[in-house]
Design a protein around this motif. Structure first.
Motif, mmCIF file in Angstrom:
data_model
loop_
_atom_site.group_PDB
_atom_site.id
_atom_site.type_symbol
_atom_site.label_atom_id
_atom_site.label_comp_id
_atom_site.label_asym_id
_atom_site.label_seq_id
_atom_site.Cartn_x
_atom_site.Cartn_y
_atom_site.Cartn_z
ATOM 1 N N LEU A 54 0.842 -1.201 0.000
ATOM 2 C CA LEU A 54 0.000 0.000 0.000
ATOM 3 C C LEU A 54 0.875 1.247 0.000
ATOM 4 C CD1 LEU A 54 -2.504 -1.203 2.727
ATOM 5 C CD2 LEU A 54 -2.923 -1.133 0.264
ATOM 6 N N TYR A 55 0.345 2.303 -0.581
ATOM 7 C CA TYR A 55 1.055 3.578 -0.672
ATOM 8 C C TYR A 55 0.172 4.673 -0.086
ATOM 9 C CZ TYR A 55 3.983 1.272 -4.172
ATOM 10 O OH TYR A 55 4.837 0.420 -4.824
ATOM 11 N N HIS A 56 0.793 5.585 0.633
ATOM 12 C CA HIS A 56 0.064 6.757 1.112
ATOM 13 C C HIS A 56 0.245 7.866 0.073
ATOM 14 C CE1 HIS A 56 -1.370 10.085 3.439
ATOM 15 N NE2 HIS A 56 -1.922 9.197 4.237
ATOM 16 N N PRO A 57 -0.840 8.533 -0.319
ATOM 17 C CA PRO A 57 -0.729 9.596 -1.326
ATOM 18 C C PRO A 57 0.305 10.662 -0.991
ATOM 19 C CG PRO A 57 -3.025 9.064 -0.962
ATOM 20 C CD PRO A 57 -2.238 8.303 0.073
ATOM 21 N N GLU A 58 0.475 10.985 0.278
ATOM 22 C CA GLU A 58 1.465 12.003 0.665
ATOM 23 C C GLU A 58 2.887 11.525 0.351
ATOM 24 O OE1 GLU A 58 2.752 15.628 1.627
ATOM 25 O OE2 GLU A 58 0.648 15.040 1.525
ATOM 26 N N ASP A 59 3.150 10.224 0.548
ATOM 27 C CA ASP A 59 4.465 9.670 0.206
ATOM 28 C C ASP A 59 4.701 9.729 -1.297
ATOM 29 O OD1 ASP A 59 5.099 9.105 2.853
ATOM 30 O OD2 ASP A 59 4.238 7.089 2.738
ATOM 31 N N ILE A 60 3.649 9.496 -2.069
ATOM 32 C CA ILE A 60 3.773 9.583 -3.527
ATOM 33 C C ILE A 60 4.070 11.017 -3.938
ATOM 34 C CG2 ILE A 60 2.541 9.325 -5.716
ATOM 35 C CD1 ILE A 60 0.973 7.020 -4.365
ATOM 36 N N ARG A 61 3.341 11.976 -3.363
ATOM 37 C CA ARG A 61 3.580 13.386 -3.701
ATOM 38 C C ARG A 61 4.995 13.808 -3.328
ATOM 39 N NH1 ARG A 61 -2.068 13.728 -2.504
ATOM 40 N NH2 ARG A 61 -1.705 13.953 -0.290
ATOM 41 N N THR A 62 5.476 13.381 -2.159
ATOM 42 C CA THR A 62 6.838 13.709 -1.728
ATOM 43 C C THR A 62 7.857 13.125 -2.698
ATOM 44 O OG1 THR A 62 6.166 13.797 0.581
ATOM 45 C CG2 THR A 62 8.509 13.429 0.160
ATOM 46 N N TRP A 63 7.648 11.881 -3.117
ATOM 47 C CA TRP A 63 8.550 11.226 -4.058
ATOM 48 C C TRP A 63 8.592 11.979 -5.385
ATOM 49 C CZ3 TRP A 63 7.464 8.377 -8.631
ATOM 50 C CH2 TRP A 63 8.531 7.612 -9.105
ATOM 51 N N VAL A 64 7.442 12.406 -5.867
ATOM 52 C CA VAL A 64 7.379 13.166 -7.123
ATOM 53 C C VAL A 64 8.099 14.500 -6.977
ATOM 54 C CG1 VAL A 64 5.822 14.395 -8.702
ATOM 55 C CG2 VAL A 64 5.275 12.063 -7.987
ATOM 56 N N GLU A 65 7.871 15.210 -5.884
ATOM 57 C CA GLU A 65 8.505 16.518 -5.665
ATOM 58 C C GLU A 65 10.026 16.396 -5.639
ATOM 59 O OE1 GLU A 65 6.783 18.150 -2.114
ATOM 60 O OE2 GLU A 65 4.808 18.296 -3.040
ATOM 61 N N ARG A 66 10.541 15.328 -5.083
ATOM 62 C CA ARG A 66 11.999 15.133 -5.022
ATOM 63 C C ARG A 66 12.597 14.867 -6.401
ATOM 64 N NH1 ARG A 66 11.988 11.291 0.188
ATOM 65 N NH2 ARG A 66 11.735 12.921 1.740
ATOM 66 N N ARG A 67 11.786 14.378 -7.308
ATOM 67 C CA ARG A 67 12.273 14.058 -8.642
ATOM 68 C C ARG A 67 11.933 15.106 -9.681
ATOM 69 N NH1 ARG A 67 12.259 10.622 -5.360
ATOM 70 N NH2 ARG A 67 13.400 8.714 -5.372
ATOM 71 N N PHE A 68 11.183 16.112 -9.282
ATOM 72 C CA PHE A 68 10.780 17.155 -10.225
ATOM 73 C C PHE A 68 12.002 17.971 -10.631
ATOM 74 C CE2 PHE A 68 7.801 19.811 -12.302
ATOM 75 C CZ PHE A 68 8.353 21.064 -12.291
ATOM 76 N N SER A 69 12.134 18.173 -11.920
ATOM 77 C CA SER A 69 13.220 19.016 -12.403
ATOM 78 C C SER A 69 12.674 19.948 -13.462
ATOM 79 C CB SER A 69 14.355 18.156 -12.961
ATOM 80 O OG SER A 69 13.892 17.418 -14.073
ATOM 81 N N SER A 70 13.395 20.981 -13.699
ATOM 82 C CA SER A 70 12.996 21.979 -14.665
ATOM 83 C C SER A 70 14.159 22.245 -15.608
ATOM 84 C CB SER A 70 12.631 23.285 -13.923
ATOM 85 O OG SER A 70 12.483 24.327 -14.841
ATOM 86 N N THR A 71 13.847 22.573 -16.839
ATOM 87 C CA THR A 71 14.912 22.888 -17.777
ATOM 88 C C THR A 71 15.659 24.130 -17.349
ATOM 89 O OG1 THR A 71 13.327 24.069 -19.148
ATOM 90 C CG2 THR A 71 13.807 21.786 -19.747
ATOM 91 N N SER A 72 15.055 24.975 -16.509
ATOM 92 C CA SER A 72 15.745 26.179 -16.042
ATOM 93 C C SER A 72 16.960 25.833 -15.180
ATOM 94 C CB SER A 72 14.794 27.088 -15.274
ATOM 95 O OG SER A 72 14.342 26.454 -14.109
ATOM 96 N N GLU A 73 16.998 24.600 -14.630
ATOM 97 C CA GLU A 73 18.162 24.168 -13.856
ATOM 98 C C GLU A 73 19.405 24.101 -14.714
ATOM 99 O OE1 GLU A 73 17.655 20.566 -11.629
ATOM 100 O OE2 GLU A 73 15.537 20.999 -11.342
ATOM 101 N N TYR A 74 19.222 23.942 -16.007
ATOM 102 C CA TYR A 74 20.333 23.766 -16.925
ATOM 103 C C TYR A 74 20.655 25.027 -17.714
ATOM 104 C CZ TYR A 74 19.036 19.074 -15.675
ATOM 105 O OH TYR A 74 18.711 17.944 -14.956
ATOM 106 N N GLY A 75 20.118 26.134 -17.263
ATOM 107 C CA GLY A 75 20.406 27.408 -17.893
ATOM 108 C C GLY A 75 19.609 27.676 -19.149
ATOM 109 N N ALA A 76 18.574 26.887 -19.398
ATOM 110 C CA ALA A 76 17.759 27.083 -20.605
ATOM 111 C C ALA A 76 16.698 28.141 -20.362
ATOM 112 C CB ALA A 76 17.102 25.781 -20.994
#
Length: 76
Positions: A54-76
Motif C-alpha cells: 500500500l502507498y500513502h498519497p502524501e508519500d507519492i507526492r513527496t517522491w514526485v517533488e523530489r524528482r521534479f526538475s525543470s529545464t531552467s536548472e540547466y540554464g535554458a
C-alpha cells in the motif's frame, strides 16, 4: 480502504494499481521501482510473499517533488 493516523490528512492508502494510476504509470513500472528501491515509500500489510503493498498519497507526492526538475536548472 485502510487509513493511516500517521498522516495529517488521513487519506486512504492506495494499492499498487491505484498508486500507478495516480502517477500515470503502469503498475508493472511501479513494481519495478519498488523492487529496485527507487519508488515511493510503501507499506506492506501482512507478512509473506502475498502481503498487500500500500502507498500513502502524501508519500507519492513527496517522491514526485523530489524528482521534479525543470529545464531552467540547466540554464535554458
Amino acid at each position: 480502504m485502510a487509513t493511516s493516523d500517521a498522516y495529517p490528512h488521513n487519506e486512504p492508502l492506495l494499492t499498487t494499481k491505484e498508486a500507478a494510476r495516480f502517477l500515470r504509470l503502469s503498475h508493472r513500472t511501479l513494481e519495478g521501482f519498488r523492487v529496485r528501491g527507487i519508488g515511493p515509500r510503501f507499506i506492506k500489510a501482512g507478512s509473506g510473499l502475498r502481503s498487500r503493498v500500500l502507498y500513502h498519497p502524501e508519500d507519492i507526492r513527496t517522491w514526485v517533488e523530489r524528482r521534479f526538475s525543470s529545464t531552467s536548472e540547466y540554464g535554458a
